[in-house]
Design a protein around this motif. Structure first.
Motif, short mmCIF file in Angstrom:
data_model
loop_
_atom_site.label_atom_id
_atom_site.label_comp_id
_atom_site.label_asym_id
_atom_site.label_seq_id
_atom_site.Cartn_x
_atom_site.Cartn_y
_atom_site.Cartn_z
N HIS A 1 45.25 35.73 60.34
CA HIS A 1 44.72 34.91 61.18
C HIS A 1 43.78 35.46 62.19
O HIS A 1 43.23 34.84 63.11
N ASN A 2 43.56 36.98 62.07
CA ASN A 2 42.66 37.46 62.98
C ASN A 2 41.47 38.04 62.49
O ASN A 2 41.50 38.61 61.31
N SER B 1 38.94 37.47 58.66
CA SER B 1 39.93 37.28 57.61
C SER B 1 39.53 36.92 56.12
O SER B 1 40.14 37.54 55.44
N PRO C 1 42.65 36.40 67.37
CA PRO C 1 43.14 35.24 66.72
C PRO C 1 41.94 34.23 66.46
O PRO C 1 41.15 34.09 67.39
#
Length: 117
Positions: free
Chosen positions: A31-32, A53, A99
């Motif tokens: 998610h980063n 990602s 994120p």
């Protein structure tokens, strides 16, 4: 607890190579967007490379063509392969995680790369 732990730095001769690693924990890794920054003595921190990602990469002009950023989502690790190192590459290299859709950043403590003969 969020942790980003860099490794792989050290002393290398000009023209040599290093591979830096950043192991992440406490985050949902995929998610980063992950990135490497560096700060040379007496200089401002600068972005070296980033990878989303989805695997899209971006490089600073100073390292483009001789550096490769990659990620292993299963190992929750991001890498920076640096070749043809120059004395001006000497810096503390920091791992960064951002994120998706959040206005926060996580930072590692850094690993020192010294390029000298």
């Amino acid at each position: 607890q969020v942790q980003l732990v860099e490794s792989g730095g050290g002393l290398v001769q000009p023209g040599g190579s290093l591979r830096l690693s950043c192991a992440a924990s406490g985050i949902i890794f995929n998610h980063n967007t992950m990135a490497w920054y560096r700060q040379a003595p007496g200089k401002q921190r600068e972005l070296v490379a980033s990878i989303t990602s989805g695997g899209s990469t971006n490089y600073a002009d100073s390292v483009k063509g001789r550096s490769t950023i990659s990620r292993d989502n299963a190992k929750k690790t991001v890498y920076l392969q640096m070749n043809s190192l120059k004395p001006e590459d000497t810096a503390v290299y920091y791992c960064n995680a951002q994120p998706i859709a959040l206005r926060i950043n996580y930072w590692g403590k850094g690993t020192l790369v010294t390029v000298s003969s």
